[in-house]
Design a protein around this motif. Structure first.
Motif, PDB file in Angstrom:
ATOM      1  N   ASN A  65      -3.203   1.489  54.101  1.00 57.62           N
ATOM      2  CA  ASN A  65      -3.020   2.182  52.821  1.00 57.62           C
ATOM      3  C   ASN A  65      -3.939   3.411  52.779  1.00 57.62           C
ATOM      4  OD1 ASN A  65      -3.848   2.736  49.889  1.00 57.62           O
ATOM      5  ND2 ASN A  65      -2.060   1.425  49.641  1.00 57.62           N
ATOM      6  N   PRO A  66      -3.397   4.607  52.579  1.00 56.40           N
ATOM      7  CA  PRO A  66      -4.223   5.817  52.702  1.00 56.40           C
ATOM      8  C   PRO A  66      -5.355   5.884  51.679  1.00 56.40           C
ATOM      9  CG  PRO A  66      -2.022   6.341  51.866  1.00 56.40           C
ATOM     10  CD  PRO A  66      -1.978   4.932  52.353  1.00 56.40           C
ATOM     11  N   ARG A  67      -5.154   5.323  50.493  1.00 56.96           N
ATOM     12  CA  ARG A  67      -6.217   5.397  49.478  1.00 56.96           C
ATOM     13  C   ARG A  67      -7.377   4.465  49.822  1.00 56.96           C
ATOM     14  NH1 ARG A  67      -1.991   4.688  44.605  1.00 56.96           N
ATOM     15  NH2 ARG A  67      -3.770   4.723  43.177  1.00 56.96           N
ATOM     16  N   ILE A  68      -7.065   3.286  50.308  1.00 53.16           N
ATOM     17  CA  ILE A  68      -8.137   2.372  50.717  1.00 53.16           C
ATOM     18  C   ILE A  68      -8.804   2.887  51.990  1.00 53.16           C
ATOM     19  CG2 ILE A  68      -8.720  -0.005  51.304  1.00 53.16           C
ATOM     20  CD1 ILE A  68      -6.246  -0.914  49.760  1.00 53.16           C
ATOM     21  N   ASN A  69      -7.992   3.383  52.916  1.00 56.74           N
ATOM     22  CA  ASN A  69      -8.553   3.969  54.142  1.00 56.74           C
ATOM     23  C   ASN A  69      -9.594   5.026  53.830  1.00 56.74           C
ATOM     24  OD1 ASN A  69      -6.738   2.405  55.550  1.00 56.74           O
ATOM     25  ND2 ASN A  69      -5.554   4.118  56.387  1.00 56.74           N
ATOM     26  N   GLN A  70      -9.240   5.947  52.923  1.00 59.27           N
ATOM     27  CA  GLN A  70     -10.130   7.069  52.642  1.00 59.27           C
ATOM     28  C   GLN A  70     -11.428   6.614  52.008  1.00 59.27           C
ATOM     29  OE1 GLN A  70      -9.435  10.317  53.670  1.00 59.27           O
ATOM     30  NE2 GLN A  70     -11.645  10.419  53.238  1.00 59.27           N
ATOM     31  N   ARG A  71     -11.339   5.610  51.112  1.00 63.79           N
ATOM     32  CA  ARG A  71     -12.561   5.130  50.451  1.00 63.79           C
ATOM     33  C   ARG A  71     -13.510   4.515  51.471  1.00 63.79           C
ATOM     34  NH1 ARG A  71     -13.251   4.261  44.794  1.00 63.79           N
ATOM     35  NH2 ARG A  71     -15.449   3.757  44.451  1.00 63.79           N
ATOM     36  N   ILE A  72     -12.958   3.784  52.423  1.00 65.20           N
ATOM     37  CA  ILE A  72     -13.803   3.186  53.469  1.00 65.20           C
ATOM     38  C   ILE A  72     -14.386   4.274  54.364  1.00 65.20           C
ATOM     39  CG2 ILE A  72     -13.807   1.681  55.492  1.00 65.20           C
ATOM     40  CD1 ILE A  72     -11.611   0.040  54.109  1.00 65.20           C
ATOM     41  N   LYS A  73     -13.584   5.263  54.728  1.00 63.24           N
ATOM     42  CA  LYS A  73     -14.068   6.363  55.568  1.00 63.24           C
ATOM     43  C   LYS A  73     -15.205   7.114  54.881  1.00 63.24           C
ATOM     44  CE  LYS A  73      -9.624   7.138  57.875  1.00 63.24           C
ATOM     45  NZ  LYS A  73      -8.423   8.018  57.960  1.00 63.24           N
ATOM     46  N   ASP A  74     -15.056   7.358  53.595  1.00 64.18           N
ATOM     47  CA  ASP A  74     -16.120   8.044  52.854  1.00 64.18           C
ATOM     48  C   ASP A  74     -17.395   7.203  52.839  1.00 64.18           C
ATOM     49  OD1 ASP A  74     -14.332  10.077  52.334  1.00 64.18           O
ATOM     50  OD2 ASP A  74     -13.882   9.419  50.283  1.00 64.18           O
ATOM     51  N   GLN A  75     -17.234   5.899  52.663  1.00 67.35           N
ATOM     52  CA  GLN A  75     -18.397   5.026  52.566  1.00 67.35           C
ATOM     53  C   GLN A  75     -19.125   4.888  53.901  1.00 67.35           C
ATOM     54  OE1 GLN A  75     -19.847   3.640  49.839  1.00 67.35           O
ATOM     55  NE2 GLN A  75     -21.446   3.041  51.277  1.00 67.35           N
ATOM     56  N   VAL A  76     -18.384   4.836  54.993  1.00 70.48           N
ATOM     57  CA  VAL A  76     -19.020   4.604  56.293  1.00 70.48           C
ATOM     58  C   VAL A  76     -19.940   5.758  56.673  1.00 70.48           C
ATOM     59  CG1 VAL A  76     -17.317   5.624  57.887  1.00 70.48           C
ATOM     60  CG2 VAL A  76     -18.554   3.526  58.531  1.00 70.48           C
ATOM     61  N   ASP A  77     -19.695   6.932  56.124  1.00 65.97           N
ATOM     62  CA  ASP A  77     -20.582   8.068  56.376  1.00 65.97           C
ATOM     63  C   ASP A  77     -21.840   8.037  55.519  1.00 65.97           C
ATOM     64  OD1 ASP A  77     -19.002   9.225  58.345  1.00 65.97           O
ATOM     65  OD2 ASP A  77     -17.827  10.396  56.903  1.00 65.97           O
ATOM     66  N   GLN A  78     -21.862   7.154  54.530  1.00 61.43           N
ATOM     67  CA  GLN A  78     -23.008   7.059  53.617  1.00 61.43           C
ATOM     68  C   GLN A  78     -23.910   5.854  53.947  1.00 61.43           C
ATOM     69  OE1 GLN A  78     -23.816   9.231  51.068  1.00 61.43           O
ATOM     70  NE2 GLN A  78     -22.198  10.522  51.924  1.00 61.43           N
ATOM     71  N   LEU A  79     -23.278   4.668  53.990  1.00 61.42           N
ATOM     72  CA  LEU A  79     -24.056   3.436  54.199  1.00 61.42           C
ATOM     73  C   LEU A  79     -23.108   2.346  54.660  1.00 61.42           C
ATOM     74  CD1 LEU A  79     -26.761   1.811  53.824  1.00 61.42           C
ATOM     75  CD2 LEU A  79     -25.929   1.265  51.512  1.00 61.42           C
ATOM     76  N   GLU A  80     -23.373   1.778  55.837  1.00 63.93           N
ATOM     77  CA  GLU A  80     -22.486   0.740  56.370  1.00 63.93           C
ATOM     78  C   GLU A  80     -22.905  -0.654  55.910  1.00 63.93           C
ATOM     79  OE1 GLU A  80     -25.922   0.016  58.635  1.00 63.93           O
ATOM     80  OE2 GLU A  80     -25.050   1.891  57.929  1.00 63.93           O
ATOM     81  N   HIS A  81     -24.237  -0.886  55.780  1.00 63.57           N
ATOM     82  CA  HIS A  81     -24.713  -2.192  55.329  1.00 63.57           C
ATOM     83  C   HIS A  81     -26.191  -2.108  54.987  1.00 63.57           C
ATOM     84  CE1 HIS A  81     -24.680  -6.440  54.632  1.00 63.57           C
ATOM     85  NE2 HIS A  81     -25.630  -6.662  55.527  1.00 63.57           N
TER      86      HIS A  81
END
Length: 468
Positions: A65-81
């Motif tokens: 799903n492109p909307r969920i994909n994008q939210r995860i992509k944005d987050q991975v550049d900020q903080l993974e865990h």
């Protein structure tokens, strides 16, 4: 050698698959998936399959799903865990605020786990520990319904009642009280779902009246018993149970891991009874089917029972390494955005109607006992004898024949024993529903043709139903 076969050979050399007798794969197809898009899964040879079971009931808005994909992509550049003990982060705070806002009023605290079974363990431990902290250590038993399923860790199995998952491990399980299910498949002829559910509640009332001093909580799957064969019952049972738990001073745990987030026709199943459980367990669709995450919501009263100086040792010292993972929380936030912005519940009403219409003719099939439906879950129960509802011997694996036929037609239909069910992503189209109904009808015709019974000891696992 095909690309599929290359991946199959590599897989079978090293993997041990879940809920699988691996010897089956000497003849059953293992399907390696290369990519997913929308309702479709595509293997390495380019064949596509409609994901009619939402990849084990998790995927609600389609693969990739492109909307969920994008939210995860944005987050991975900020903080993974980041560790959630002593630290926090924006996605988990925002997700907690939104879950409190959309769940029934009074569920004001959110505790995170990694998956559904772990979430059940949290609720069970938290309920027991609550009564311990309140000076009632004798309240340590749990009440569950027959034919229920709550996961496969030890405590979660203890409050389940599907023999395939529990029988082998009986020596390890907690002592629980089992009450007959309100399962409306078992209602007498001419009796409504509501009347049957009211009648079946009498057993629960008696159990609570007799044992409430030693009971911590009742745990149920509201409206649909999933792994037990998609068996269904009326919301009045939930209302009566809430009232009884209040009268007898017992917690109510709702396992909405499978049925939450729009699956039953409302955002949460408990809404259909107008009640609020003491613990609401959520997972699966929470992240749109992307990443493992579970949330156990509870009340301020429960929270305050643990709130004290550290030296009192009243804290809930339970944790998982990936608790509140930021990437999973980001996926969940994107999923909630879609629910909020796309009128999902309203659209699902039309899709549910289409599922009912497309399969209605199967009610007259000579080997179909019932076509039942709650929201976006529809189940078709095959039987050996329609008049008596005599089930097929589980050893014959009739549902497996439906599964194999569906694969040849480009559909993933993974039955629960002799129960063929639809639990599709919410982005499925009416035409795709019609196609699934056609494939299911073909498969049921093939699977219910007479054939020689298998030679397996009938005494093994009495009352057992193969869950697929």
């Amino acid at each position: 050698m095909s690309l599929n076969q290359q991946w199959i050979d590599r897989d079978l050399a090293v993997l041990w698959h879940p809920c699988t007798q691996m010897k089956d794969h000497e003849r059953l197809p293992l399907i390696p998936i290369k990519r997913g898009e929308g309702v479709w899964l595509e293997d390495f040879d380019g064949k596509r399959y409609i994901d009619a079971v939402s990849s084990w009931w998790v995927n609600v808005f389609g693969h990739a799903n492109p909307r969920i994909n994008q939210r995860i992509k944005d987050q991975v550049d900020q903080l993974e865990h980041v560790i959630l003990a002593g630290f926090s982060h924006a996605p988990v705070i925002e997700l907690s605020e939104r879950l409190v806002n959309i769940t029934p009023q009074g569920l004001d605290r959110v505790f995170y786990a990694d998956n559904g079974s772990s979430c059940i363990e949290v609720a069970l431990k938290m309920s027991f520990h609550y009564w311990l902290n309140r000076g009632q250590p004798g309240k340590k038993r749990f009440v569950t319904l027959t034919n229920s399923y709550h996961g496969e860790t030890i405590a979660a199995m203890s409050v389940g009642d599907v023999p395939l998952f529990t029988e082998t491990y009986k020596a390890l399980l907690l002592d629980t009280l089992k009450v007959p299910s309100p399962d409306c498949y078992l209602r007498p002829e001419g009796v409504s779902w509501e009347a049957h559910s009211r009648t079946m509640f009498q057993a629960m009332e008696r159990t609570l009246a007799e044992h409430h001093a030693t009971i911590a909580a009742v745990i149920i799957e509201p409206l649909i018993q999933g792994a037990g064969g998609m068996r269904m019952y009326h919301p009045v049972y939930l209302k009566l149970l809430r009232e009884a738990c209040d009268r007898y001073g017992v917690h109510l745990i709702h396992d909405e891991i499978a049925v939450g987030f729009g699956r039953t026709g409302t955002l949460f199943a408990c809404e259909q009874a107008g009640i609020r459980p003491d613990f609401l367990c959520l997972s699966k669709a929470l992240t749109g089917g992307y990443l493992p995450l579970a949330a156990c919501l509870t009340t301020e009263d429960v929270y305050q029972a643990f709130y004290d100086d550290y030296s009192t040792l009243r804290a809930f010292l339970h944790s998982h390494s990936y608790t509140g993972n930021p990437l999973a929380c980001a996926a969940a936030l994107a999923t909630l955005d879609i629910f909020e912005q796309d009128n999902v519940i309203e659209r699902n009403q039309a899709l549910a109607q289409r599922m009912g219409d497309a399969t209605a003719h199967l009610a007259s099939h000579p080997h179909v006992a019932e076509v039942r439906q709650t929201g976006m879950v529809l189940a078709i129960e095959m039987v050996k004898d329609k008049a008596t509802r005599q089930a097929y011997p589980w050893q014959e694996r009739r549902g497996l024949q439906v599964f194999e036929h569906a694969l040849t037609r480009g559909a993933l239909l993974r039955p629960l024993g002799s129960v063929v069910y639809f639990l599709p992503p919410y982005i499925i189209t009416p035409e795709q529903i019609d196609f699934l109904a056609e494939v299911a009808a073909e498969g049921i015709d093939l699977a219910t043709r007479e054939r020689a019974p298998v030679s397996v000891a009938q005494g093994l696992h009495p009352n057992f139903r193969d869950p697929g």
